[in-house]
Scaffold this active site. Structure first.
Site, PDB file in Angstrom:
ATOM      1  CB  SER A 154      -0.929  -0.060   1.220  1.00 20.70           C
ATOM      2  OG  SER A 154      -2.043   0.745   1.038  1.00 20.70           O
ATOM      3  CG  ASP A 406      -6.146  -3.458  -3.945  1.00 21.31           C
ATOM      4  OD1 ASP A 406      -6.982  -2.756  -3.326  1.00 21.31           O
ATOM      5  OD2 ASP A 406      -4.920  -3.284  -3.866  1.00 21.31           O
ATOM      6  CG  HIS A 431      -4.830  -3.372  -0.298  1.00 17.21           C
ATOM      7  ND1 HIS A 431      -4.435  -2.686  -1.416  1.00 17.21           N
ATOM      8  CD2 HIS A 431      -4.441  -2.603   0.747  1.00 17.21           C
ATOM      9  CE1 HIS A 431      -3.837  -1.566  -1.064  1.00 17.21           C
ATOM     10  NE2 HIS A 431      -3.820  -1.487   0.238  1.00 17.21           N
TER      11      HIS A 431
END
Ligand SMILES: *[C@@H]1O[C@H](CO)[C@@H](O)[C@H](O)[C@H]1NC(C)=O
Ligand SMILES: *[C@@H]1O[C@H](CO)[C@@H](O)[C@H](O)[C@H]1NC(C)=O
Ligand SMILES: *[C@@H]1O[C@H](CO)[C@@H](O)[C@H](O)[C@H]1NC(C)=O
Ligand SMILES: *[C@@H]1O[C@H](CO)[C@@H](O)[C@H](O)[C@H]1NC(C)=O
Ligand SMILES: *[C@@H]1O[C@H](CO)[C@@H](O)[C@H](O)[C@H]1NC(C)=O
Ligand SMILES: *[C@@H]1O[C@H](CO)[C@@H](O)[C@H](O)[C@H]1NC(C)=O
Ligand SMILES: *[C@@H]1O[C@H](CO)[C@@H](O)[C@H](O)[C@H]1NC(C)=O
Length: 474
Positions: A154, A406, A431
């Site tokens: 991320s 995602d 994710h």
């Protein structure tokens, strides 16, 4: 829509949750300058980092270095099982470094997030902290002997990639998982994120998506009388009553954020990270919404979804819709400030490409809100200028991995730029599943991605060692 920055901030960090693994590490502190880029403020402070050397070859074994993102570092250590799973095979030392202004790495103690003190919170300052820490781990050597591999997911994935780009002399290569490096103004249509959230629900069952799309007007038309709001409060077990238009909007924002979060953490196994959820949570909640529903029946069904989302363990007395998606462990306020300065990620909904009410991206409004909160204005082009946007031709030794289920994949690098800046795409994952511990339910795509990661890491280590050999011969 004042909550937008906040909600997105929270979902971005909602990364990793899943299997409960107990990893062992030592917790250490490392002293860094407050300001790496000027010489007038001479204060220093400590950032936290975690170390495990159980499998390390102290001769010349690699250092696996997690570039901490917006939360307590223990959280990322707990949920980045991939690094732990492969440490023995690579005889690696594991280091997780905490990002300044998060967890315990606070330059001004509990005043750090005040407007007068928050100014040293930038990605560049954090990367400079990591550079000093790596230099220290190499014993300040002019000829470092341990190949350093950066990992991150991320925002942490963005940092891992940027760490290699900005400090190639310190970092041999980077695994950047689900890093939305393209999600900056002008680079993408603003509706991408919510389009993917929606397609995740379509994949579960198209009727599920249609019910959700219908639900917004059903809710708004329903909550016009006190009798109805009282019924809804009881039916949905809301902690607070719905008293006025602000409350209605807050409730709708909470629901929207819930669907976004479900899409992001749509993992093939039960997670207990920020909120406990069953395996494939999108499919699981859609079981309530697979038949065409209208009126109060639709509201009852959405109440079931809310209960699954907020009360999977059966321990939550009521739905705290005013709290927002502000889960423990993570520091939403730090990220909100970053989103108000350099991490400007435009997001909008159209109601056509997605299942939400239309809401434009309005940078003027965002800037005004940021100024009110932090006395700063965002610089929409800052991150693209500093980190290269999609023009990474001069970079090397980075793998960008993304799962197409995602929502953040819309901002990811999805095709390879060169032989050494590569994209790994998993068609059916959420994710950064690839950074999580191995699980029997893992789809084939994530197994392939992890094999590819290991192949690249081996290559980067070989290159590093080759260079050292060549130097010795001189
Ligand atoms: C930091 O700067 C102040 C003056 O601004 C000076 O008094 C102090 O000695 C300096 N400290 C260090 C460690 O350099
Ligand atoms: C902030 O930290 C100071 C010094 O450590 C302490 O005295 C104070 O109680 C703290 N304030 C809050 C609100 O936690
Ligand atoms: C209030 O709502 C209940 C349940 O929805 C309904 O049965 C009742 O008739 C309503 N009362 C009024 C006065 O609208
Ligand atoms: C709406 O009601 C809430 C309490 O439910 C209150 O805190 C808020 O100030 C009200 N907002 C407006 C605009 O009246
Ligand atoms: C959606 O779910 C319903 C009810 O389980 C089912 O009848 C229908 O075939 C499903 N649609 C798709 C496209 O899977
Ligand atoms: C959560 O589950 C418990 C146990 O089933 C129940 O008593 C409680 O009302 C539920 N809370 C919510 C918000 O659904
Ligand atoms: C954007 O926000 C500003 C400030 O709140 C407002 O004046 C303007 O009308 C908005 N623009 C659009 C297109 O909604």
């Amino acid at each position: 829509m004042l909550q937008y920055a906040h909600i997105y901030a929270c979902v971005l960090v909602l990364l990793l949750g899943n299997a409960v693994a107990e990893y062992k590490y030592e917790t250490k502190l490392f002293n860094v300058p407050l300001d790496h880029f000027g010489y007038q403020r001479n204060e220093t402070f400590n950032i936290k980092y975690l170390v495990n050397e159980d499998h390390w070859d102290r001769g010349d074994g690699p250092i696996f270095f997690y570039t901490g993102n917006e939360g307590q570092i223990e959280l990322f250590a707990k949920h980045t099982g991939f690094m732990w799973d492969i440490a023995e095979e690579f005889r690696a030392k594991i280091v997780f470094a905490e990002h300044r202004y998060y967890g315990a790495s606070m330059p001004f103690g509990n005043k750090s997030l005040d407007n007068d003190h928050i100014g040293y919170l930038t990605a560049a300052q954090a990367l400079a902290d990591y550079a000093e820490l790596v230099n220290f781990l190499q014993d300040n050597s002019l000829k470092p002997r341990y190949p350093v591999i950066a990992f991150g997911g991320s925002y942490g994935g963005m940092l891992a990639a940027y760490f290699r780009m900005k400090y190639p002399h310190l970092v041999a290569g980077a695994i950047a998982a689900s890093a939305p490096v393209h999600m900056f103004p002008g680079m993408l249509p603003c509706n991408v994120y919510h389009r993917i959230v929606t397609s995740s629900f379509v994949v579960a069952n198209i009727t599920c998506k249609e019910n959700i799309r219908q639900s917004w007007s059903v809710i708004r038309n329903f909550v016009t009388t006190k009798n109805n709001t009282d019924w809804l409060r009881t039916q949905w077990k809301l902690c607070d009553p719905i008293k006025n238009a602000t409350d209605v909007q807050t409730l709708i924002d909470f629901l929207q954020s819930m669907y976004e979060t479900l899409a992001m953490v749509n993992y093939p196994f039960a997670t207990d990270f920020l909120l406990p959820l069953p395996a494939y949570p999108v499919r699981t909640v859609c079981q309530y919404l697979n038949q065409k529903l209208t009126g109060q029946k639709l509201l009852v069904a959405i109440g079931n979804v809310l209960e699954m989302f907020t009360n999977y363990t059966g321990k939550s007395p009521c739905v705290d819709y005013k709290k927002g998606n502000d889960y423990g462990n993570l520091d939403a306020s730090g990220w909100d400030y970053q989103a108000c300065t350099e991490m400007v990620m435009p997001m909008c909904t159209t109601g056509e490409s997605d299942m939400f009410e239309p809401s434009p991206w309005n940078i003027t409004k965002v800037s005004e809100d940021c100024h009110k909160k932090y006395n700063v204005y965002p610089r929409p082009d800052a991150a693209r200028l500093e980190y290269g946007g999609d023009r990474l031709f001069a970079a090397s030794n980075i793998v960008f991995s993304n799962g197409l289920l995602d929502p953040w994949a819309g901002g990811g690098l999805l095709s390879s730029i060169s032989d050494t800046v590569k994209a790994v795409v998993m068609i059916d994952t959420a994710h950064h599943l690839d950074l999580m511990p191995e699980n029997p339910n893992d789809p084939e795509s994530v197994k392939i991605a992890r094999r590819e990661h290991k192949r690249n890491i081996r290559q980067w280590i070989r290159e590093f060692q080759q260079q050292r050999e060549n130097e010795k011969k001189l």
